[in-house]
Design a protein around this motif. Structure first.
Motif, PDB file in Angstrom:
ATOM      1  N   HIS A  65       0.022  -0.879   7.284  1.00 30.15           N
ATOM      2  CA  HIS A  65       1.381  -0.966   6.748  1.00 30.15           C
ATOM      3  C   HIS A  65       1.889   0.420   6.396  1.00 30.15           C
ATOM      4  O   HIS A  65       1.117   1.340   6.178  1.00 30.15           O
ATOM      5  N   GLU A  66       3.198   0.521   6.313  1.00 28.04           N
ATOM      6  CA  GLU A  66       3.825   1.751   5.835  1.00 28.04           C
ATOM      7  C   GLU A  66       3.737   1.738   4.318  1.00 28.04           C
ATOM      8  O   GLU A  66       4.369   0.919   3.657  1.00 28.04           O
ATOM      9  N   THR A  67       2.923   2.615   3.745  1.00 32.39           N
ATOM     10  CA  THR A  67       2.769   2.668   2.293  1.00 32.39           C
ATOM     11  C   THR A  67       3.006   4.095   1.807  1.00 32.39           C
ATOM     12  O   THR A  67       2.931   5.046   2.582  1.00 32.39           O
ATOM     13  N   SER A  68       3.256   4.227   0.523  1.00 34.02           N
ATOM     14  CA  SER A  68       3.439   5.550  -0.065  1.00 34.02           C
ATOM     15  C   SER A  68       2.167   6.376   0.048  1.00 34.02           C
ATOM     16  O   SER A  68       2.216   7.582   0.287  1.00 34.02           O
ATOM     17  N   SER A  69       1.018   5.734  -0.102  1.00 35.96           N
ATOM     18  CA  SER A  69      -0.259   6.448   0.029  1.00 35.96           C
ATOM     19  C   SER A  69      -0.413   7.013   1.434  1.00 35.96           C
ATOM     20  O   SER A  69      -0.848   8.154   1.612  1.00 35.96           O
ATOM     21  N   PHE A  70      -0.078   6.223   2.434  1.00 38.30           N
ATOM     22  CA  PHE A  70      -0.159   6.673   3.828  1.00 38.30           C
ATOM     23  C   PHE A  70       0.818   7.822   4.076  1.00 38.30           C
ATOM     24  O   PHE A  70       0.489   8.798   4.751  1.00 38.30           O
TER      25      PHE A  70
END
Length: 134
Positions: A65-70
């Motif tokens: 998923h597109e996450t802030s961590s990524f």
């Protein structure tokens, strides 16, 4: 100064593509007739860093998923591989973001991850977000 953004998520697998590829007559490439997500292969999530001064890009491709961590991990990897040598003399790094999705200005995790990154690189981050009308 760098610009960051997540790009269109793409299905992974043998799906029909509008591009061209030369093949022998009578030997078409077999593809799926419907673009339903393959649960085993999933989707590719490209997140890019664009180095404005050097006109160069860096893309990390995730499979979840597109996450802030990524998003911040992509910036961190760009920094480790390219940024720290190009901008060694600079203590400041300006990041422009569209303020949507994983790098939204309201996302707490985006801010926390950026703070961790700034502490590790012992520098100052300036974040410019383009705010959308609610």
């Amino acid at each position: 100064m760098i610009s960051v953004d997540c790009k269109k998520k793409e299905l992974v697998g043998d799906f029909k593509n509008a591009g061209r590829e030369w093949r022998h007559r009578g030997d078409p490439e077999k593809v799926r007739t419907h673009d339903f997500e393959d649960k085993e292969l999933g989707k590719a999530v490209p997140y890019g860093v664009y180095d404005i001064a050097n006109n160069m890009g860096w893309v990390s491709v995730g499979i979840d998923h597109e996450t802030s961590s990524f998003a911040v991990e992509t910036i961190r990897r760009w920094w480790q591989r390219l940024g720290q040598t190009r901008f060694a003399a600079n203590k400041r790094l300006m990041i422009t973001a569209d303020a949507g999705g994983s790098n939204g200005w309201r996302r707490r995790l985006w801010k926390v991850e950026l703070q961790r990154f700034a502490k590790r690189r012992d520098g100052i981050l300036e974040i410019l977000s383009r705010l959308e009308d609610d």
